[in-house]
Design an enzyme around this catalytic site. Structure first.
Site, mmCIF file in Angstrom:
data_model
loop_
_atom_site.group_PDB
_atom_site.id
_atom_site.type_symbol
_atom_site.label_atom_id
_atom_site.label_comp_id
_atom_site.label_asym_id
_atom_site.label_seq_id
_atom_site.Cartn_x
_atom_site.Cartn_y
_atom_site.Cartn_z
ATOM 1 N N TRP A 11 0.707 -1.159 0.094
ATOM 2 C CA TRP A 11 0.132 0.008 0.026
ATOM 3 C C TRP A 11 0.953 1.160 0.042
ATOM 4 O O TRP A 11 0.469 2.161 -0.454
ATOM 5 C CB TRP A 11 -0.987 -0.041 1.089
ATOM 6 C CG TRP A 11 -1.970 -1.114 1.482
ATOM 7 C CD1 TRP A 11 -2.362 -2.191 0.367
ATOM 8 C CD2 TRP A 11 -3.111 -1.341 2.072
ATOM 9 N NE1 TRP A 11 -3.164 -2.838 0.645
ATOM 10 C CE2 TRP A 11 -3.606 -2.407 1.827
ATOM 11 C CE3 TRP A 11 -3.433 -0.656 3.448
ATOM 12 C CZ2 TRP A 11 -4.855 -2.761 2.581
ATOM 13 C CZ3 TRP A 11 -4.453 -1.089 4.125
ATOM 14 C CH2 TRP A 11 -5.277 -2.335 3.683
ATOM 15 N N HIS A 95 13.047 -3.001 -1.251
ATOM 16 C CA HIS A 95 12.024 -2.270 -2.118
ATOM 17 C C HIS A 95 12.733 -0.962 -2.912
ATOM 18 O O HIS A 95 13.555 -0.419 -2.237
ATOM 19 C CB HIS A 95 10.908 -1.892 -1.686
ATOM 20 C CG HIS A 95 9.877 -1.390 -2.560
ATOM 21 N ND1 HIS A 95 9.669 -0.459 -3.066
ATOM 22 C CD2 HIS A 95 8.854 -2.133 -2.825
ATOM 23 C CE1 HIS A 95 8.887 -0.045 -4.211
ATOM 24 N NE2 HIS A 95 8.154 -1.367 -3.955
ATOM 25 N N GLU A 97 11.975 1.901 -3.796
ATOM 26 C CA GLU A 97 11.860 3.097 -3.223
ATOM 27 C C GLU A 97 12.536 3.354 -1.931
ATOM 28 O O GLU A 97 13.126 4.203 -1.578
ATOM 29 C CB GLU A 97 10.479 3.348 -2.898
ATOM 30 C CG GLU A 97 9.362 3.388 -4.222
ATOM 31 C CD GLU A 97 7.989 3.005 -4.084
ATOM 32 O OE1 GLU A 97 7.714 2.605 -3.209
ATOM 33 O OE2 GLU A 97 7.715 2.747 -5.238
ATOM 34 N N GLU A 165 11.361 -6.470 -9.350
ATOM 35 C CA GLU A 165 10.657 -5.403 -9.669
ATOM 36 C C GLU A 165 11.746 -4.607 -10.421
ATOM 37 O O GLU A 165 12.416 -3.836 -9.932
ATOM 38 C CB GLU A 165 10.169 -4.691 -8.499
ATOM 39 C CG GLU A 165 9.425 -5.583 -7.534
ATOM 40 C CD GLU A 165 8.574 -4.730 -6.658
ATOM 41 O OE1 GLU A 165 7.217 -4.961 -6.834
ATOM 42 O OE2 GLU A 165 8.957 -4.127 -5.796
ATOM 43 N N GLY A 171 5.450 1.598 -10.778
ATOM 44 C CA GLY A 171 4.422 2.990 -10.616
ATOM 45 C C GLY A 171 4.487 3.864 -11.747
ATOM 46 O O GLY A 171 3.849 4.992 -11.912
ATOM 47 N N SER A 211 3.844 -2.340 -12.235
ATOM 48 C CA SER A 211 2.622 -2.057 -12.960
ATOM 49 C C SER A 211 1.987 -3.405 -13.506
ATOM 50 O O SER A 211 1.503 -3.584 -14.544
ATOM 51 C CB SER A 211 3.073 -1.322 -14.270
ATOM 52 O OG SER A 211 3.649 -0.144 -13.849
ATOM 53 N N GLY A 232 1.624 -2.674 -6.423
ATOM 54 C CA GLY A 232 1.325 -1.223 -5.686
ATOM 55 C C GLY A 232 0.049 -0.675 -5.941
ATOM 56 O O GLY A 232 -0.783 -0.985 -5.397
ATOM 57 N N GLY A 233 0.053 0.165 -7.330
ATOM 58 C CA GLY A 233 -1.330 0.933 -7.164
ATOM 59 C C GLY A 233 -2.475 0.096 -7.417
ATOM 60 O O GLY A 233 -3.488 0.571 -7.008
HETATM 61 C C1 PEP Z 1 5.812 -1.887 -5.812
HETATM 62 O O1 PEP Z 1 5.680 -0.887 -5.323
HETATM 63 O O2 PEP Z 1 6.159 -2.715 -5.339
HETATM 64 C C2 PEP Z 1 4.871 -2.051 -7.260
HETATM 65 C C3 PEP Z 1 5.319 -2.976 -7.980
HETATM 66 O O3 PEP Z 1 4.196 -0.778 -7.768
HETATM 67 P P1 PEP Z 1 3.146 -0.822 -8.839
HETATM 68 O O4 PEP Z 1 2.327 -1.897 -8.996
HETATM 69 O O5 PEP Z 1 2.353 0.424 -8.562
HETATM 70 O O6 PEP Z 1 4.172 -0.516 -10.004
#
Ligand code: PEP
Length: 249
Positions: A11, A95, A97, A165, A171, A211, A232-233
């Site tokens: 989240w 992660h 970020e 990832e 994102g 994504s 994520g989103g």
């Molecule tokens: C994430 O932050 O782990 C991620 C995969 O984000 P999103 O699905 O928004 O790309």
């Protein structure tokens, strides 16, 4: 080797207590009872409330981050024992970020990963290359070095999950193609077979993240080495998250 897919929502820093509770309850109500493992990682301050909302449903509670020390003068930080105390079952490390926005060095990521695994929680260790690294042909080198943050004393493949990832896909709305994901996932499994052993590597789940949405989930999840998703989103809405969960069954 049949691996139960694991779909987990990250989240990030989104929502309120009220919206998080609604999301958690909606997911727990609609999640299939078998064929897939489902988890959600809310912000720290909502963990306890979400824990109570999803308790007994089989949906797993996760944390987005942790500090590696057990206790003490570490202002603002949260330990593994604190997470476990409120029902957390899995925790992310590495992660993108945390690595690239909060500038966590690899040495810190490695200490956090060791602490999570050592605590008995499931470790979801994130790896992935930046766009310039992909363009320079360095994807597998980057992923390999991030895998080496993990100690081979992590002996239980059920408590180790790798999330591939690609940073350029997180994102951005631009997911890796099915083939790009499979290529790196197969590499990760091979690299794990070399560092641990073949049986261990065949049991570890490798999630794709970046994504993933209801309309691209099936293709990605159908790849032989893609064992779920870190979302994520699309994890912030009950319908879109459950659509991905159902695509994994
Ligand atoms: C994430 O932050 O782990 C991620 C995969 O984000 P999103 O699905 O928004 O790309």
């Amino acid at each position: 080797m049949a691996r139960t897919p694991f779909i987990a929502g990250n989240w990030k820093m989104n929502g309120t207590k009220a919206s998080g509770m609604e999301l958690a309850k909606g997911i727990a109500k609609g999640a299939p009872k078998e064929g897939v493992e489902v988890g959600m990682a809310p912000p720290f301050v909502y963990l306890d409330a979400v824990s109570q909302a999803i308790g007994g449903t089989g949906v797993l509670l996760g944390a987005q981050d942790v500090y590696f020390e057990k206790s003490g003068a570490f202002t603002g930080e949260i330990s593994c024992e604190m997470l476990k105390d409120v029902g957390v079952k899995f925790c992310l490390t590495g992660h993108s970020e945390r690595r690239h926005v909060l500038m966590e060095p690899s040495s810190l990521v490695a200490k956090k990963a060791a602490a999570v695994y050592g605590s008995g929680m499931t470790l979801v260790h994130c790896v992935g290359e930046k766009l310039e690294e992909r363009d320079a042909g360095k994807t597998l080198v980057v992923v390999q070095s991030q895998l080496e943050e993990l100690g081979t004393d992590m002996a239980d493949p059920e408590r180790l999950v790798i999330a591939y990832e690609p940073v350029w896909a997180i994102g951005t709305g631009r997911n890796a193609t099915d083939e790009q994901a499979q290529e790196v996932h197969a590499y990760i499994r091979g690299a794990m077979a070399t560092r641990w052993n073949r049986d261990f590597a065949d049991r570890v789940r490798i999630q794709y993240g970046g994504s993933m949405k209801p309309d691209n989930a099936k293709g990605l999840l159908n790849q032989p080495d893609v064992d779920g998703g870190l979302i994520g989103g699309a994890s912030l809405k009950v319908d879109s998250f459950l659509a991905i969960v159902n695509a994994a069954v």
